[in-house]
Design an enzyme around this catalytic site. Structure first.
Site, PDB file in Angstrom:
ATOM      1  N   GLY A  51       0.543  -1.195   0.292  1.00  0.00           N
ATOM      2  CA  GLY A  51       0.004   0.528   0.077  1.00  0.00           C
ATOM      3  C   GLY A  51       1.061   0.994  -0.211  1.00  0.00           C
ATOM      4  O   GLY A  51       1.898   1.337   0.080  1.00  0.00           O
ATOM      5  N   THR A  52       0.295   2.445  -0.634  1.00  0.00           N
ATOM      6  CA  THR A  52       1.036   3.552  -0.661  1.00  0.00           C
ATOM      7  C   THR A  52       0.592   4.784   0.313  1.00  0.00           C
ATOM      8  O   THR A  52       0.653   4.498   1.587  1.00  0.00           O
ATOM      9  CB  THR A  52       1.376   4.011  -1.609  1.00  0.00           C
ATOM     10  OG1 THR A  52      -0.039   3.886  -2.956  1.00  0.00           O
ATOM     11  CG2 THR A  52       2.175   2.997  -2.619  1.00  0.00           C
TER      12      THR A  52
END
Length: 291
Positions: A51-52
């Site tokens: 995830g970012t």
């Protein structure tokens, strides 16, 4: 089965009755998420979805927390609509960045940990107590973090004792730090923080704060390939939640879509969005230079 075990009033040494993780470790150790040592030379950390960008900012009577929806595997998109924001109880929420699998597993155990404590102790942990619990989970994940399976959460909640929303950020070792107004992390965190810094006011309304969060994620997606912006075609919008004295409110997609339309209209009216950018050296660019 847990129910077959004899009940012991006196806790074992080091055993916290109010801790679900300790209880699980004691009665069903195989079910406890354990640090895993990856094989030497393994590229699992690179191939695991990550995830970012996630962020949080305070507004007048609470705090907003948000995350984009993209997960990546190296240079590939692993998922376009992953969930990154999770309510942890009635007055707090967590957002995750980093290795998606360990992060989601950590959140689920953390949610159960808080519920278990409340049932056993008869009262809810303070906001700082909840933030410290999350630190403990991160410290337990340190061996995997050292192998590339890093989990970086943001934790927010409404503190009734102070009458305001609070933001806690962490490092990979479990270090806990409080931010006063806003923070963003993940691969697009720096770009998101730059936008929030320009737009932030302490007296933002909830919708204004949601719009700032949306704009920050949109700007981050323009600069960072691992961050997904609002996907109007597929109707995929960022996860955004607001926490105040009234509890946790997950902002619905319809509201986010309307605020995003407003944002695009404002930028178009201000000339900040061009229908087509000229390519250096192209006929259009040369014609523009000659004029």
């Amino acid at each position: 089965m847990v129910s077959d075990l004899p009940f012991e009033r006196a806790p074992a040494a080091g055993f916290e009755p109010g801790s679900f993780a300790d209880l699980l470790r004691r009665v069903r150790p195989a079910a406890v998420p354990l640090p895993v040592e990856l094989p030497a030379g393994s590229d699992l950390a690179d191939r695991a979805p990550h995830g970012t960008t996630i962020l949080a900012l305070r507004y007048g009577v609470g705090v907003v927390i948000a995350g984009d929806r993209r997960a990546t595997e190296g240079y590939s998109i692993a998922h376009r609509s992953i969930e990154k924001v999770f309510p942890t109880d009635e007055s707090s929420a967590v957002a995750i960045a980093g290795a998606a699998g360990p992060a989601i597993e950590m959140v689920r155990v953390f949610q159960t940990e808080l519920e278990h404590y409340e049932k056993i102790e008869g009262e809810r942990l303070t906001l700082e107590g909840r933030a410290n619990k999350l630190s403990q989970f991160l410290r337990a994940n340190l061996p995997m973090a050292m192998q590339g399976m890093v989990v970086v959460p943001l934790f927010v909640g409404y503190d009734p004792a102070r009458g305001l929303g609070r933001i806690f950020k962490y490092d990979v070792t479990g270090g806990r730090y409080e931010e006063s107004d806003y923070y963003a992390t993940g691969s697009g965190g720096r770009d998101a923080r730059a936008t929030i810094k320009k737009r932030y006011r302490p007296d933002l309304t909830r919708n204004e704060a949601v719009k700032v969060a949306l704009e920050a994620l949109f700007d981050a997606s323009e600069e960072d390939v691992a961050t997904g912006g609002p996907d109007v075609l597929r109707k995929i919008y960022p996860n955004i939640a607001a926490i105040s004295a009234a509890g946790v409110t997950e902002i619905d997609d319809g509201t986010i879509a309307a605020l995003f339309d407003d944002l695009l209209a404002e930028r178009t009216a201000a000339g900040r969005i061009n229908p087509r950018e000229t390519v250096p050296g192209s006929p259009e660019s040369m014609a523009a230079d000659e004029s």
